[in-house]
Design a protein around this motif. Structure first.
Motif, mmCIF file in Angstrom:
data_model
loop_
_atom_site.group_PDB
_atom_site.id
_atom_site.type_symbol
_atom_site.label_atom_id
_atom_site.label_comp_id
_atom_site.label_asym_id
_atom_site.label_seq_id
_atom_site.Cartn_x
_atom_site.Cartn_y
_atom_site.Cartn_z
ATOM 1 N N ARG A 162 0.848 -1.207 0.000
ATOM 2 C CA ARG A 162 0.000 0.000 0.000
ATOM 3 C C ARG A 162 0.883 1.257 0.000
ATOM 4 N N ASP B 238 -8.197 -0.596 -2.851
ATOM 5 C CA ASP B 238 -7.626 -1.311 -1.708
ATOM 6 C C ASP B 238 -8.747 -2.214 -1.167
ATOM 7 N N TYR C 171 -1.009 10.030 3.008
ATOM 8 C CA TYR C 171 -1.682 8.727 3.163
ATOM 9 C C TYR C 171 -1.846 8.369 4.638
ATOM 10 N N LYS D 51 -8.101 8.731 6.025
ATOM 11 C CA LYS D 51 -9.002 7.753 6.640
ATOM 12 C C LYS D 51 -8.719 6.345 6.159
ATOM 13 N N GLU D 52 -8.215 6.234 4.931
ATOM 14 C CA GLU D 52 -8.016 4.884 4.374
ATOM 15 C C GLU D 52 -6.786 4.185 4.965
#
Ligand SMILES: N[C@@H](CCC(=O)N[C@@H](CS)C(=O)NCC(=O)O)C(=O)O
Length: 224
Positions: A18, A30, A204, A208-209
């Motif tokens: 990621r 994702d 990143y 939130k991800e």
């Protein structure tokens, strides 16, 4: 169509992928699977996809980029890194990338397997105590390796490359075990800060991800 990375809803073997994708500014899906009940914790969602994605050797993580359908986390890293020029610029550097990827994978597995193989809490505490008693000598090797690198701050020198993403992740997991684990290693500490200060990574990590937790699956005594 945007590529898809599939993995459990944990950091595990996918977090370095990621991070690499984010660094390379790749728009990707994702796709995270929740764990299910049962000893292997496979969920219906994963079992539904597992044999229907056209993967030769179905597993998690997987990466699908058009006709390219891959499993095996190191191969996925290599595919992305080669595509975006992060796999060394000369044959010598490329070999170094392989050697570092394997070195760091061994370091990671020695640590992570403790949580999965420990039979009970006492056994886990005993194994972790023993692991910690040898950890400084391991970290010293990485500190030295990075310090002899006059030209820059990354494992290959001036330029960041594929194994830096694995290295960041494994060192970060150690900080969850013991927050001050890197305090005696100024070069490693600076290395972590440099990584976290890369603008796309910083963005990143504050989004939130970003999966902060868990590090490992629910069957592990560490990081879950
Ligand atoms: N060597 C493989 C190991 C893959 C693996 O063990 N995947 C685990 C999670 S870390 C899994 O749950 N796979 C799903 C399955 O076996 O169906 C890799 O590096 O990708």
């Amino acid at each position: 169509m945007a590529p898809t990375l599939g993995y459990w809803n944990i950091k595990g073997l996918a977090q370095q992928i990621r991070l690499l994708l984010k660094y390379c500014n790749v728009e990707f899906e994702d796709k995270v699977y929740d764990f299910g009940p049962g000893p292997d914790r496979y969920s219906e969602n994963w079992l539904k996809d597992k044999f229907n994605l056209g993967l030769d050797f179905p597993n998690l993580p997987y990466y699908i980029d058009g006709d390219v359908k891959l499993t095996q986390s190191k191969a996925i890293m290599a595919y992305i890194a080669k595509k975006y020029g992060l796999f060394g610029k000369t044959p010598e550097e490329e070999v170094k990338v392989y050697f570092l990827m394997d070195e760091i994978a061994d370091f990671n597995i020695d640590f992570i397997k403790i949580g999965y193989v420990a039979t009970d809490d006492d056994n886990y505490q005993k194994m972790i105590k023993e692991y910690l008693s040898n950890l400084d000598s391991k970290l010293e090797k990485y500190e030295k390796y990075l310090s002899k690198n006059e030209s820059g701050k990354w494992l290959l020198g001036e330029n960041i490359s594929c194994p830096d993403f694995n290295m960041y992740e494994v060192l970060d997991k150690h900080r969850f075990l013991k927050a001050d684990v890197l305090d005696n290693f100024p070069t490693l500490n600076a290395y972590m800060a440099n990584f976290e200060n890369i603008p796309s990574i910083k963005e990143y990590m504050s989004s939130k991800e970003f999966i902060k937790w868990p590090l490992c699956g629910p069957m592990s005594k560490f990081g879950s």
